[in-house]
Design an enzyme around this catalytic site. Structure first.
Site, mmCIF file in Angstrom:
data_model
loop_
_atom_site.group_PDB
_atom_site.id
_atom_site.type_symbol
_atom_site.label_atom_id
_atom_site.label_comp_id
_atom_site.label_asym_id
_atom_site.label_seq_id
_atom_site.Cartn_x
_atom_site.Cartn_y
_atom_site.Cartn_z
ATOM 1 N N THR A 33 -8.544 6.649 -1.697
ATOM 2 C CA THR A 33 -9.898 6.111 -1.873
ATOM 3 C C THR A 33 -10.934 7.206 -1.594
ATOM 4 O OG1 THR A 33 -9.650 5.219 0.369
ATOM 5 C CG2 THR A 33 -9.457 3.667 -1.452
ATOM 6 N N LYS A 76 0.831 14.377 1.240
ATOM 7 C CA LYS A 76 -0.537 14.676 0.801
ATOM 8 C C LYS A 76 -0.732 16.171 0.562
ATOM 9 C CE LYS A 76 -2.465 10.695 3.337
ATOM 10 N NZ LYS A 76 -3.093 9.842 2.324
ATOM 11 N N LYS A 95 -14.730 8.374 -3.282
ATOM 12 C CA LYS A 95 -15.965 8.682 -2.543
ATOM 13 C C LYS A 95 -16.510 10.041 -2.961
ATOM 14 C CE LYS A 95 -13.947 6.002 1.144
ATOM 15 N NZ LYS A 95 -13.019 6.061 2.288
ATOM 16 N N HIS A 143 0.808 -1.231 0.000
ATOM 17 C CA HIS A 143 0.000 0.000 0.000
ATOM 18 C C HIS A 143 0.832 1.266 0.000
ATOM 19 C CE1 HIS A 143 -3.959 -1.855 0.967
ATOM 20 N NE2 HIS A 143 -3.185 -2.795 1.499
ATOM 21 N N LYS A 155 -8.328 13.677 4.888
ATOM 22 C CA LYS A 155 -7.443 12.501 4.819
ATOM 23 C C LYS A 155 -6.433 12.669 5.932
ATOM 24 C CE LYS A 155 -6.501 13.893 0.539
ATOM 25 N NZ LYS A 155 -6.665 12.728 -0.286
ATOM 26 N N ARG A 156 -5.645 11.640 6.218
ATOM 27 C CA ARG A 156 -4.614 11.819 7.227
ATOM 28 C C ARG A 156 -3.696 12.984 6.872
ATOM 29 N NH1 ARG A 156 -3.649 8.057 11.285
ATOM 30 N NH2 ARG A 156 -1.977 9.498 11.814
HETATM 31 C C1 26Q Z 1 4.445 1.224 9.752
HETATM 32 C C2 26Q Z 1 5.507 1.047 10.605
HETATM 33 C C3 26Q Z 1 5.469 1.550 11.882
HETATM 34 C C4 26Q Z 1 4.348 2.249 12.299
HETATM 35 C C5 26Q Z 1 3.271 2.415 11.450
HETATM 36 C C6 26Q Z 1 3.321 1.901 10.170
HETATM 37 C C7 26Q Z 1 2.194 2.115 9.251
HETATM 38 C C8 26Q Z 1 0.905 2.307 9.712
HETATM 39 C C9 26Q Z 1 -0.146 2.524 8.846
HETATM 40 C C10 26Q Z 1 2.393 2.153 7.886
HETATM 41 C C11 26Q Z 1 1.342 2.375 7.026
HETATM 42 C C12 26Q Z 1 0.058 2.579 7.495
HETATM 43 C C13 26Q Z 1 -1.075 2.863 6.616
HETATM 44 C C14 26Q Z 1 -0.972 3.023 5.314
HETATM 45 C C15 26Q Z 1 -2.100 3.408 4.462
HETATM 46 O O1 26Q Z 1 -3.178 3.703 4.936
HETATM 47 N N1 26Q Z 1 -1.888 3.433 3.142
HETATM 48 C C16 26Q Z 1 -2.924 3.871 2.209
HETATM 49 O O2 26Q Z 1 -3.582 2.710 1.731
HETATM 50 C C17 26Q Z 1 -4.696 3.076 0.943
HETATM 51 C C18 26Q Z 1 -5.432 1.799 0.580
HETATM 52 O O3 26Q Z 1 -4.682 1.054 -0.345
HETATM 53 C C19 26Q Z 1 -4.267 3.859 -0.275
HETATM 54 O O4 26Q Z 1 -5.413 4.285 -0.972
HETATM 55 C C20 26Q Z 1 -3.441 5.078 0.135
HETATM 56 O O5 26Q Z 1 -2.922 5.720 -1.013
HETATM 57 C C21 26Q Z 1 -2.319 4.637 1.052
HETATM 58 O O6 26Q Z 1 -1.625 5.775 1.544
#
Ligand code: 26Q
Length: 755
Positions: free
Chosen positions: A599, A498, A603, A312, A492-493
């Site tokens: 995503t 972003k 929406k 992702h 979004k976050r």
């Molecule tokens: C990793 C290591 C240590 C701490 C936290 C993390 C961590 C936590 C959450 C790494 C990634 C995430 C979340 C990632 C995420 O939400 N990615 C999004 O995924 C969506 C669904 O595929 C995409 O539409 C977005 O583009 C993407 O940013």
């Protein structure tokens, strides 16, 4: 009125509805839904999917379940007859915020689509006691508070099933909680969430801090606790292992109960690894199969045939790598397996970049996934292409057959039927009900693209949704916004890639132009929703700057009729459901190549917003479908961005120095007005960041963004019908972005469920 339903509900309430409290009715509805859902459980034959994910951002479930069970309208009518209001009752439901953002919400949409398409597929995750922190603004900066969402009566039911999990040499009991996932006129699947009985919520002290020492008491307290210190990072590994070990045992026992002898596990189970967070399921399954006497080589083949991996992100800092000594401490029983996998991978290639344990003793989770699953997929066409061309090029050379794309999607049940009933009704009147099952039927709307009455109706619906958002915001935050203005939303976050900071610089520019006597074509309400990671300083500074600017603008009688900035507190699924239907302009302005898919963009499009965006993630596929007239694209291409990074010659200061508009906007952060409205420390830190670092190339895209946004505002102001036509085309072309399509593709290419 549906008399049987009425009888059931009053029976469950044990009193006439008119005399029942909203809480009584809420609990009765919970029982009713559980009962009806259970009736839709179906036996599993052939392959069943297990979607393992550290996040399931499911949001509130009551309305969603009522819609999927086909009783939403009946229940609403019954309640109305007794003087009750379904939306008041919904307010009582706590929102399970068991995810950070896109990845977790995607998992929730996928569960909905699996059940709707009648495919056997369960989720496996963790029952965090606190979901993502609750955000408030105190003294104009983000404050985090624990979100204790668990209620005595919850959708997730406690079971008697427990599995032993070995954590740092000590056996803990992982208890299974089961949540019904009922499809739209489909089957009921389950979300399996694991937890320890020994968790102690009183460990939470100040805000979201807690004592990290006692794993048995804190393991599932929080979703992704702050990982900026070692104790937090270790805790993440503990969480992940609890999830995958209990999950693996659940999978094996279910398959064995269906007659699987474990040599043929891949005929019974497909396991999808949602990013690298569940990657330890690979060595754990190998370990468990080994304990059953299956030779190592065969266990590796079984697991490879069973598991598939989704990537992702291309941000390298988000790819999980753990120092080996962390894993030695938490999961010593896995290390011999991981070492053997590393050796095996090294027999396939001598390319050090694909090693599982590198020369510095760091364990690369994604590398293990790609070597030892049969499929690696990206989440949008551009993202998959970038993985193949650059990020994972060495792996692509090794295993070209494993790589595939699955462009993300969203469930239209929540993101159209539930959140936008007026639009749903109008679409039904125009093209019939078929689009509810088959999203591609939305294309039939194109027949009305030049029908002035239809275009007017779409404008009216949008206006009503904008008024509803305005009312909600007033109730929630006491802010009044002008529904006649254009609503541009970026929700979004909060992350620099972003580029909420690009939007910030635009708004400063707009303000200064208004002050100089150049008013825009239309008043603009710019709405933000975003949580920043608690330890992400610059992200929090961006939030602060936006809030400070909103105060400057609001206090200025010359500017405030023309622009308004609103930061919605605690953005979550519930807030999204209010904001998205009310949007005119959808801000999707990430630095090209950085947003894997997005995503939210889908929406907003589905709800008739027009996108202002870069050629990034799924925006590319949106643009391809709606055509240039119905989207506002700007900015560098992903190629240009990647080349600029490769050359390493980007210098933000040069742009700042040579472009007066850029300089004026950035310097405004340190102006007396802003300093008075906000905090000097936060604002000057952001000022410095933009001038000296700007890692995500905000400045090269600034002018292009100004021009495109001004064009969108002019178009909106000049011709309402023409704008409405753009909205219609966006809705009509959104069918491709249904998660039903995404899931059908996963099933066709990777899972082959039920076969
Ligand atoms: C990793 C290591 C240590 C701490 C936290 C993390 C961590 C936590 C959450 C790494 C990634 C995430 C979340 C990632 C995420 O939400 N990615 C999004 O995924 C969506 C669904 O595929 C995409 O539409 C977005 O583009 C993407 O940013």
């Amino acid at each position: 009125m549906n008399k049987e339903l009425y009888r059931k509900l009053t029976g469950l309430c044990e009193k006439p509805l008119a005399q029942a409290s909203n809480r009584d009715i809420y609990l009765a509805l919970l029982d009713l839904v559980q009962d009806l859902s259970q009736k839709n459980e179906k036996p599993v034959t052939g392959r069943k999917l297990y979607y393992i994910s550290a996040e399931f951002l499911i949001g509130k479930l009551l309305s969603n379940n009522l819609i999927n069970l086909g009783i939403y309208d009946d229940v609403r009518a019954i309640l109305q007859d007794s003087g009750k209001n379904l939306s008041d009752i919904e307010e009582l439901e706590p929102e399970p915020s068991l995810g950070n953002g896109g990845l977790g919400r995607l998992a929730a949409c996928f569960l909905d689509s699996l059940a709707t398409l009648n495919l056997p597929g369960d989720g496996i995750g963790l029952r965090y006691h606190c979901g993502l922190f609750r955000q408030s603004f105190q003294n104009d900066v983000q404050n985090e508070a624990p979100d204790l969402w668990l209620d005595e009566h919850s959708w997730a039911e406690k079971t008697d099933v427990v599995y032993p999990v070995l954590l740092a040499g000590k056996t803990c009991s992982a208890r299974l909680y089961k949540l019904n996932v009922t499809g739209y006129h489909g089957r009921t699947n389950h979300l399996n969430l694991f937890d320890l009985d020994t968790i102690d919520e009183s460990l939470i002290t100040d805000g979201i801090s807690f004592d990290k020492s006692d794993i048995e008491k804190n393991l599932t307290l929080f979703l992704y606790p702050d990982d900026s210190d070692d104790a937090g990072r270790l805790l993440r590994i503990y969480q992940q292992y609890l999830m995958v070990s209990a999950g693996a045992q659940l999978i094996l026992s279910e398959c064995e109960a269906r007659g699987c002898d474990l040599h043929n596990l891949a005929d019974y189970a497909a396991i999808q690894i949602n990013d690298t967070h569940p990657s330890m399921v690979i060595p754990e399954l190998i370990r468990l199969l080994g304990e059953k006497g299956i030779p190592f080589e065969e266990t590796v083949q079984i697991v490879t045939d069973t598991c598939a991996y989704t990537n992702h992100t291309i941000l390298s800092e988000a790819l999980e790598k753990w120092p080996r000594h962390f894993l030695d401490q938490v999961v010593p029983q896995l290390m011999p397996v991981i070492e053997k996998l590393d050796c095996l991978a090294r027999t396939r290639t001598d390319d050090e970049s694909t090693a599982i344990i590198d020369c510095r003793n760091v364990v690369h989770m994604a590398n293990m996934d790609i070597h030892f699953t049969h499929s690696t997929n990206g989440v949008a066409a551009l993202h998959t292409q970038i993985l193949k061309d650059s990020e994972l090029a060495n792996f692509y050379r090794l295993y070209p057959e494993k790589f595939n794309n699955k462009t993300n999607g969203i469930t239209f049940r929540r993101w159209l039927l539930e959140c936008n009933p007026a639009l749903t009704k109008e679409i039904g009147m125009l093209i019939g009900p078929g689009f509810r099952q088959d999203a591609d039927e939305l294309e039939k709307l194109l027949a009305f693209a030049d029908d002035p009455q239809v275009l007017q109706k779409l404008t009216d619906i949008k206006k009503e949704n904008k008024k509803a958002l305005a009312d909600w915001l007033y109730q929630k935050q006491g802010i009044k916004i002008n529904p006649d203005a254009m609503f541009a939303i970026q929700s979004k976050r909060l992350h620099e890639y972003k580029r909420q900071q690009l939007n910030l610089l635009f708004l400063i520019h707009l303000y200064l132009e208004i002050k100089a006597g150049h008013t825009p074509a239309v008043p603009l309400v710019s709405i933000f929703g975003a949580k920043a990671a608690p330890a992400y300083t610059i992200a929090k500074d961006i939030i602060h700057a936006l809030i400070a600017l909103s105060k400057v603008v609001a206090a200025d009688p010359q500017a405030s009729p023309w622009m308004q900035i609103v930061f919605v507190e605690n953005y979550n699924v519930t807030a999204a459901e209010k904001m998205i239907p009310a949007c005119d302009l959808s801000e999707q302005i990430s630095l090209a190549s950085k947003e894997a898919s997005g995503t939210g963009n889908m929406k907003f499009m589905l709800n008739g917003a027009v996108t202002l965006g870069t050629m990034d993630g799924a925006n590319v596929e949106i643009a391809e479908r709606v055509g240039n007239d119905n989207i506002y694209i700007f900015g560098q291409s992903s190629r240009q961005v990647i080349n600029r990074y490769a050359k390493g010659d980007y210098c933000a200061y040069d742009w700042y120095e040579s472009d007066p508009n850029i300089r004026r906007a950035i310097d405004f952060l340190c102006s007396p007005q802003m300093q008075k409205a906000g905090h000097e420390e936060n604002l000057s830190r952001l000022h410095n960041e933009l001038i000296y670092k700007d890692w995500f190339q905000t400045l090269p895209d600034f002018n292009a963004y100004l021009v495109r946004k001004a064009q969108a505002m002019t178009d909106y102001a000049q011709d309402t019908a023409a704008w409405s036509k753009k909205a219609l085309v966006n809705i009509a072309k959104a069918g491709f972005f249904s998660s039903d399509r995404t899931i059908a593709e996963y099933n066709r290419d990777i899972w082959h469920l039920g076969e």
